[in-house]
Design an enzyme around this catalytic site. Structure first.
Site, PDB file in Angstrom:
ATOM      1  N   LYS A 108     159.237  47.963  49.617  1.00  0.00           N
ATOM      2  CA  LYS A 108     158.614  48.278  48.318  1.00  0.00           C
ATOM      3  C   LYS A 108     158.614  49.792  48.076  1.00  0.00           C
ATOM      4  O   LYS A 108     159.010  50.257  47.009  1.00  0.00           O
ATOM      5  CB  LYS A 108     157.162  47.754  48.266  1.00  0.00           C
ATOM      6  CG  LYS A 108     157.032  46.255  48.499  1.00  0.00           C
ATOM      7  CD  LYS A 108     155.589  45.785  48.431  1.00  0.00           C
ATOM      8  CE  LYS A 108     154.676  46.358  49.489  1.00  0.00           C
ATOM      9  NZ  LYS A 108     154.980  45.905  50.875  1.00  0.00           N
ATOM     10  N   ARG A 143     147.329  42.700  45.501  1.00  0.00           N
ATOM     11  CA  ARG A 143     147.656  41.915  46.694  1.00  0.00           C
ATOM     12  C   ARG A 143     146.612  40.866  47.022  1.00  0.00           C
ATOM     13  O   ARG A 143     146.627  40.311  48.126  1.00  0.00           O
ATOM     14  CB  ARG A 143     148.021  42.779  47.884  1.00  0.00           C
ATOM     15  CG  ARG A 143     147.041  43.725  48.344  1.00  0.00           C
ATOM     16  CD  ARG A 143     147.696  44.937  48.937  1.00  0.00           C
ATOM     17  NE  ARG A 143     148.212  44.918  50.252  1.00  0.00           N
ATOM     18  CZ  ARG A 143     149.081  45.838  50.688  1.00  0.00           C
ATOM     19  NH1 ARG A 143     149.579  46.746  49.887  1.00  0.00           N
ATOM     20  NH2 ARG A 143     149.472  45.838  51.904  1.00  0.00           N
ATOM     21  N   ARG A 197     159.673  52.711  61.627  1.00  0.00           N
ATOM     22  CA  ARG A 197     159.592  53.532  60.402  1.00  0.00           C
ATOM     23  C   ARG A 197     159.035  54.925  60.739  1.00  0.00           C
ATOM     24  O   ARG A 197     158.117  55.072  61.524  1.00  0.00           O
ATOM     25  CB  ARG A 197     158.675  52.869  59.381  1.00  0.00           C
ATOM     26  CG  ARG A 197     158.355  53.804  58.200  1.00  0.00           C
ATOM     27  CD  ARG A 197     157.656  53.112  57.074  1.00  0.00           C
ATOM     28  NE  ARG A 197     156.497  52.364  57.466  1.00  0.00           N
ATOM     29  CZ  ARG A 197     155.884  51.469  56.704  1.00  0.00           C
ATOM     30  NH1 ARG A 197     156.342  51.241  55.480  1.00  0.00           N
ATOM     31  NH2 ARG A 197     154.828  50.813  57.119  1.00  0.00           N
ATOM     32  N   ARG A 253     153.055  55.973  60.960  1.00  0.00           N
ATOM     33  CA  ARG A 253     151.769  55.518  60.413  1.00  0.00           C
ATOM     34  C   ARG A 253     150.926  54.849  61.494  1.00  0.00           C
ATOM     35  O   ARG A 253     151.445  54.118  62.325  1.00  0.00           O
ATOM     36  CB  ARG A 253     152.016  54.528  59.257  1.00  0.00           C
ATOM     37  CG  ARG A 253     152.288  55.233  57.949  1.00  0.00           C
ATOM     38  CD  ARG A 253     152.737  54.336  56.835  1.00  0.00           C
ATOM     39  NE  ARG A 253     152.048  53.061  56.688  1.00  0.00           N
ATOM     40  CZ  ARG A 253     152.283  52.199  55.710  1.00  0.00           C
ATOM     41  NH1 ARG A 253     153.165  52.511  54.768  1.00  0.00           N
ATOM     42  NH2 ARG A 253     151.637  51.060  55.634  1.00  0.00           N
ATOM     43  N   ARG A 287     148.720  42.608  59.687  1.00  0.00           N
ATOM     44  CA  ARG A 287     149.127  42.823  58.286  1.00  0.00           C
ATOM     45  C   ARG A 287     150.001  41.670  57.802  1.00  0.00           C
ATOM     46  O   ARG A 287     149.907  41.243  56.650  1.00  0.00           O
ATOM     47  CB  ARG A 287     149.871  44.150  58.150  1.00  0.00           C
ATOM     48  CG  ARG A 287     148.930  45.346  58.240  1.00  0.00           C
ATOM     49  CD  ARG A 287     149.658  46.626  58.565  1.00  0.00           C
ATOM     50  NE  ARG A 287     150.615  47.005  57.557  1.00  0.00           N
ATOM     51  CZ  ARG A 287     151.671  47.799  57.783  1.00  0.00           C
ATOM     52  NH1 ARG A 287     151.909  48.262  58.997  1.00  0.00           N
ATOM     53  NH2 ARG A 287     152.486  48.106  56.800  1.00  0.00           N
TER      54      ARG A 287
HETATM   55  P1  AP5 Z   1     159.145  50.530  53.225  1.00  0.00           P
HETATM   56  O1  AP5 Z   1     159.881  50.816  51.975  1.00  0.00           O
HETATM   57  O2  AP5 Z   1     158.273  51.594  53.801  1.00  0.00           O
HETATM   58  O3  AP5 Z   1     158.373  49.126  53.119  1.00  0.00           O
HETATM   59  P2  AP5 Z   1     157.074  48.735  52.297  1.00  0.00           P
HETATM   60  O4  AP5 Z   1     157.330  47.385  51.715  1.00  0.00           O
HETATM   61  O5  AP5 Z   1     156.683  49.821  51.348  1.00  0.00           O
HETATM   62  O6  AP5 Z   1     156.065  48.595  53.515  1.00  0.00           O
HETATM   63  P3  AP5 Z   1     154.570  49.074  53.686  1.00  0.00           P
HETATM   64  O7  AP5 Z   1     154.290  48.937  55.171  1.00  0.00           O
HETATM   65  O8  AP5 Z   1     154.324  50.425  53.096  1.00  0.00           O
HETATM   66  O9  AP5 Z   1     153.831  47.990  52.913  1.00  0.00           O
HETATM   67  P4  AP5 Z   1     152.380  47.559  53.070  1.00  0.00           P
HETATM   68  O10 AP5 Z   1     152.239  46.717  51.889  1.00  0.00           O
HETATM   69  O11 AP5 Z   1     151.999  46.948  54.371  1.00  0.00           O
HETATM   70  O12 AP5 Z   1     151.615  48.966  53.161  1.00  0.00           O
HETATM   71  P5  AP5 Z   1     150.740  49.754  52.110  1.00  0.00           P
HETATM   72  O13 AP5 Z   1     150.990  51.183  52.334  1.00  0.00           O
HETATM   73  O14 AP5 Z   1     150.873  49.196  50.755  1.00  0.00           O
HETATM   74  O15 AP5 Z   1     160.255  50.100  54.325  1.00  0.00           O
HETATM   75  C1  AP5 Z   1     159.871  49.739  55.642  1.00  0.00           C
HETATM   76  C2  AP5 Z   1     160.946  50.200  56.639  1.00  0.00           C
HETATM   77  O16 AP5 Z   1     162.138  49.463  56.407  1.00  0.00           O
HETATM   78  C3  AP5 Z   1     161.319  51.692  56.510  1.00  0.00           C
HETATM   79  O17 AP5 Z   1     161.552  52.197  57.797  1.00  0.00           O
HETATM   80  C4  AP5 Z   1     162.614  51.656  55.673  1.00  0.00           C
HETATM   81  O18 AP5 Z   1     163.454  52.761  55.968  1.00  0.00           O
HETATM   82  C5  AP5 Z   1     163.239  50.332  56.108  1.00  0.00           C
HETATM   83  N1  AP5 Z   1     163.998  49.683  55.032  1.00  0.00           N
HETATM   84  C6  AP5 Z   1     163.681  49.591  53.711  1.00  0.00           C
HETATM   85  N2  AP5 Z   1     164.624  48.906  53.033  1.00  0.00           N
HETATM   86  C7  AP5 Z   1     165.558  48.532  53.970  1.00  0.00           C
HETATM   87  C8  AP5 Z   1     166.783  47.791  53.887  1.00  0.00           C
HETATM   88  N3  AP5 Z   1     167.242  47.284  52.725  1.00  0.00           N
HETATM   89  N4  AP5 Z   1     167.478  47.612  55.045  1.00  0.00           N
HETATM   90  C9  AP5 Z   1     167.031  48.122  56.226  1.00  0.00           C
HETATM   91  N5  AP5 Z   1     165.895  48.832  56.354  1.00  0.00           N
HETATM   92  C10 AP5 Z   1     165.153  49.026  55.239  1.00  0.00           C
HETATM   93  O19 AP5 Z   1     149.262  49.370  52.601  1.00  0.00           O
HETATM   94  C11 AP5 Z   1     148.740  49.858  53.812  1.00  0.00           C
HETATM   95  C12 AP5 Z   1     147.293  49.423  53.949  1.00  0.00           C
HETATM   96  O20 AP5 Z   1     146.513  49.989  52.878  1.00  0.00           O
HETATM   97  C13 AP5 Z   1     147.032  47.906  53.854  1.00  0.00           C
HETATM   98  O21 AP5 Z   1     147.209  47.264  55.096  1.00  0.00           O
HETATM   99  C14 AP5 Z   1     145.567  47.884  53.365  1.00  0.00           C
HETATM  100  O22 AP5 Z   1     144.683  48.160  54.410  1.00  0.00           O
HETATM  101  C15 AP5 Z   1     145.534  49.063  52.392  1.00  0.00           C
HETATM  102  N6  AP5 Z   1     145.883  48.665  51.013  1.00  0.00           N
HETATM  103  C16 AP5 Z   1     146.937  49.132  50.271  1.00  0.00           C
HETATM  104  N7  AP5 Z   1     146.957  48.544  49.071  1.00  0.00           N
HETATM  105  C17 AP5 Z   1     145.896  47.702  49.027  1.00  0.00           C
HETATM  106  C18 AP5 Z   1     145.423  46.792  48.056  1.00  0.00           C
HETATM  107  N8  AP5 Z   1     146.025  46.643  46.851  1.00  0.00           N
HETATM  108  N9  AP5 Z   1     144.318  46.067  48.352  1.00  0.00           N
HETATM  109  C19 AP5 Z   1     143.685  46.198  49.543  1.00  0.00           C
HETATM  110  N10 AP5 Z   1     144.109  47.031  50.519  1.00  0.00           N
HETATM  111  C20 AP5 Z   1     145.211  47.778  50.260  1.00  0.00           C
END
Ligand code: AP5
Length: 215
Positions: free
Chosen positions: A17, A92, A131, A159, A170
């Site tokens: 994402k 989410r 990552r 992270r 997660r």
């Molecule tokens: P990346 O693009 O970083 O993936 P992502 O989907 O953004 O993953 P996140 O871990 O950031 O998502 P998340 O939803 O768990 O975390 P968030 O920060 O929102 O890619 C991942 C890896 O894959 C990278 O190394 C990249 O290089 C590689 N990659 C990408 N595309 C690729 C491809 N095509 N091929 C190969 N490799 C590839 O949330 C974190 C925490 O915050 C949550 O756990 C929660 O505690 C809190 N939080 C955030 N939002 C909310 C909400 N709305 N409600 C409640 N709590 C929340």
């Protein structure tokens, strides 16, 4: 109804994402609103929000809905918020999705499309534990799939929630609380499924084509 491109990026942790939102935001001159990035900045700066959120995040749990909905409401209703925007990591839970629907109707906006980036769960552990993110630019890398050409040019960090135990939690939380949104948006006829286990450029092209179809 006000004009603009309004996208939601849905997908499991590690689905890509953030990676895709960075590229698509630049292409459409859109604001990239990542609730995860906002929360991580708050943790770094030790604000009240950060102090509240940190424990949930480190355990791989969701931060309470009320906190997150308030944060999104503030952004979407601020006078200088751009016409085009991408939500990455929000909504989410069902409560967050319903609150967003309500908010959008208040500000007279409509979702363009919800992009469900679909990646088999068994690929996600490597994506997350390998990552690395640049502290200075926010660029996202992966030691296996997308390594930086010159690592010394970046200030790379891992992270806290990318340790295997937090990643497992997660993924469970995603399956229980966020995956049901796929059906929620499919029923609203707003969902586009994007195959996320392709090369990054191919994923970008699929997203772009889904957006163009809905404009
Ligand atoms: P990346 O693009 O970083 O993936 P992502 O989907 O953004 O993953 P996140 O871990 O950031 O998502 P998340 O939803 O768990 O975390 P968030 O920060 O929102 O890619 C991942 C890896 O894959 C990278 O190394 C990249 O290089 C590689 N990659 C990408 N595309 C690729 C491809 N095509 N091929 C190969 N490799 C590839 O949330 C974190 C925490 O915050 C949550 O756990 C929660 O505690 C809190 N939080 C955030 N939002 C909310 C909400 N709305 N409600 C409640 N709590 C929340």
């Amino acid at each position: 109804m006000s004009k603009g491109i309004h996208l939601i990026f849905l997908g499991a942790p590690g689905a890509g994402k953030g990676t895709q939102a960075q590229v698509i935001a630049e292409k459409y001159a859109a604001a990239h609103v990542s609730t995860g990035d906002i929360l991580r900045a708050a943790v770094r700066e030790q604000t009240a929000l950060g102090l509240e959120a940190k424990g949930y995040m480190d355990r791989g749990e969701l931060v309470p809905d009320g906190v997150i909905i308030g944060l999104i409401r503030d952004r979407l209703t601020s006078a200088d918020f751009p016409a085009n925007w991408i939500m990455d990591g929000f909504p989410r839970t069902l409560a967050q999705a319903e609150a967003l629907d309500q908010l959008l109707s208040e500000i007279d906006q409509q979702l363009t499309v919800v992009l469900n980036i679909d990646v088999p769960l068994d690929l996600l552990m490597d994506r997350l534990t390998l990552r690395r993110t640049c502290r200075k630019t926010g660029q996202i890398f992966n030691l296996k799939f997308n390594p930086p050409a010159n690592p010394e040019d970046y200030d790379l960090y891992q992270r806290d929630d990318d340790q295997p135990e937090a990643v497992s939690r997660r993924l469970e939380v995603y399956t229980a609380q966020t995956a049901p949104l796929i059906d929620y948006y499919r029923q609203q006829d707003r969902l586009a499924d994007i195959q996320g286990d392709q090369a990054m450029a191919a994923v970008t092209a699929a997203i772009d084509s889904a957006v163009q179809t809905r404009l």
